[in-house]
Design a protein around this motif. Structure first.
Motif, PDB file in Angstrom:
ATOM      1  N   THR A  63       0.865  -1.184   0.000  1.00 19.26           N
ATOM      2  CA  THR A  63       0.000   0.000   0.000  1.00 19.26           C
ATOM      3  C   THR A  63       0.894   1.225   0.000  1.00 19.26           C
ATOM      4  OG1 THR A  63      -0.160   0.034   2.408  1.00 19.26           O
ATOM      5  CG2 THR A  63      -1.924  -1.101   1.216  1.00 19.26           C
ATOM      6  N   SER A  64       0.459   2.234  -0.748  1.00 18.71           N
ATOM      7  CA  SER A  64       1.195   3.494  -0.815  1.00 18.71           C
ATOM      8  C   SER A  64       0.257   4.613  -0.419  1.00 18.71           C
ATOM      9  CB  SER A  64       1.702   3.748  -2.235  1.00 18.71           C
ATOM     10  OG  SER A  64       2.494   2.688  -2.688  1.00 18.71           O
ATOM     11  N   PRO A  65       0.693   5.487   0.492  1.00 22.83           N
ATOM     12  CA  PRO A  65      -0.176   6.602   0.882  1.00 22.83           C
ATOM     13  C   PRO A  65      -0.395   7.556  -0.289  1.00 22.83           C
ATOM     14  CG  PRO A  65       1.988   6.819   1.907  1.00 22.83           C
ATOM     15  CD  PRO A  65       1.974   5.517   1.185  1.00 22.83           C
ATOM     16  N   VAL A  66      -1.609   8.095  -0.351  1.00 17.70           N
ATOM     17  CA  VAL A  66      -1.976   9.068  -1.378  1.00 17.70           C
ATOM     18  C   VAL A  66      -2.491  10.306  -0.644  1.00 17.70           C
ATOM     19  CG1 VAL A  66      -3.479   9.550  -3.348  1.00 17.70           C
ATOM     20  CG2 VAL A  66      -2.628   7.216  -2.985  1.00 17.70           C
ATOM     21  N   SER A  67      -1.786  11.422  -0.792  1.00 20.87           N
ATOM     22  CA  SER A  67      -2.240  12.652  -0.135  1.00 20.87           C
ATOM     23  C   SER A  67      -3.380  13.262  -0.950  1.00 20.87           C
ATOM     24  CB  SER A  67      -1.092  13.658   0.000  1.00 20.87           C
ATOM     25  OG  SER A  67      -0.805  14.243  -1.254  1.00 20.87           O
ATOM     26  N   ASP A  68      -4.071  14.204  -0.354  1.00 27.08           N
ATOM     27  CA  ASP A  68      -5.190  14.855  -1.041  1.00 27.08           C
ATOM     28  C   ASP A  68      -4.762  15.525  -2.338  1.00 27.08           C
ATOM     29  OD1 ASP A  68      -6.989  14.032   0.863  1.00 27.08           O
ATOM     30  OD2 ASP A  68      -7.108  15.971   1.868  1.00 27.08           O
ATOM     31  N   SER A  69      -3.537  16.033  -2.396  1.00 25.37           N
ATOM     32  CA  SER A  69      -3.079  16.741  -3.593  1.00 25.37           C
ATOM     33  C   SER A  69      -2.344  15.852  -4.596  1.00 25.37           C
ATOM     34  CB  SER A  69      -2.182  17.915  -3.193  1.00 25.37           C
ATOM     35  OG  SER A  69      -1.046  17.436  -2.500  1.00 25.37           O
ATOM     36  N   ASP A  70      -2.018  14.614  -4.213  1.00 28.55           N
ATOM     37  CA  ASP A  70      -1.361  13.698  -5.151  1.00 28.55           C
ATOM     38  C   ASP A  70      -2.275  13.398  -6.328  1.00 28.55           C
ATOM     39  OD1 ASP A  70       0.923  13.482  -3.615  1.00 28.55           O
ATOM     40  OD2 ASP A  70       0.403  11.519  -2.771  1.00 28.55           O
ATOM     41  N   LYS A  71      -1.715  13.428  -7.531  1.00 30.09           N
ATOM     42  CA  LYS A  71      -2.465  13.070  -8.732  1.00 30.09           C
ATOM     43  C   LYS A  71      -2.162  11.614  -9.078  1.00 30.09           C
ATOM     44  CE  LYS A  71      -2.774  17.659 -10.647  1.00 30.09           C
ATOM     45  NZ  LYS A  71      -2.481  18.534 -11.785  1.00 30.09           N
TER      46      LYS A  71
END
Length: 95
Positions: A63-71
């Motif tokens: 699993t890789s974290p995805v921030s709110d601004s990551d596209k």
């Protein structure tokens, strides 16, 4: 009249085959999107996930974290996990 009907069918066929929707999964629930790219915030909004949840892209056992601004470049059948903030890796210490 036959030609007009044929053209209407042909346009319908083309529209159906040129318009592509992607299916993504968030917490094992499927969602459809025509977008080729979504931010983490857009992914959570599409799935109805609270904005303060953490989002993770699932790839097999990783699993890789995805921030709110990551596209994220969307692929069909992409899987995400959304969990309440601060709970990832947390253990129940009362047991």
């Amino acid at each position: 009249m036959t030609i007009a009907f044929y053209k209407k069918q042909e346009n319908s066929y083309m529209d159906e085959h040129t318009k592509h929707e992607f299916t993504i999964f968030v917490n094992n629930q499927s969602f459809e999107t025509p977008a080729h790219e979504l931010t983490g915030a857009e992914t959570k909004a599409l799935a109805g996930v609270p904005a303060d949840y953490e989002l993770f892209l699932v790839n097999g056992n990783q699993t890789s974290p995805v921030s709110d601004s990551d596209k994220i470049h969307i692929h069909n059948n992409e899987h995400f996990r959304a969990i309440p903030s601060g709970t990832f890796g947390k253990r129940d210490l009362t047991a």
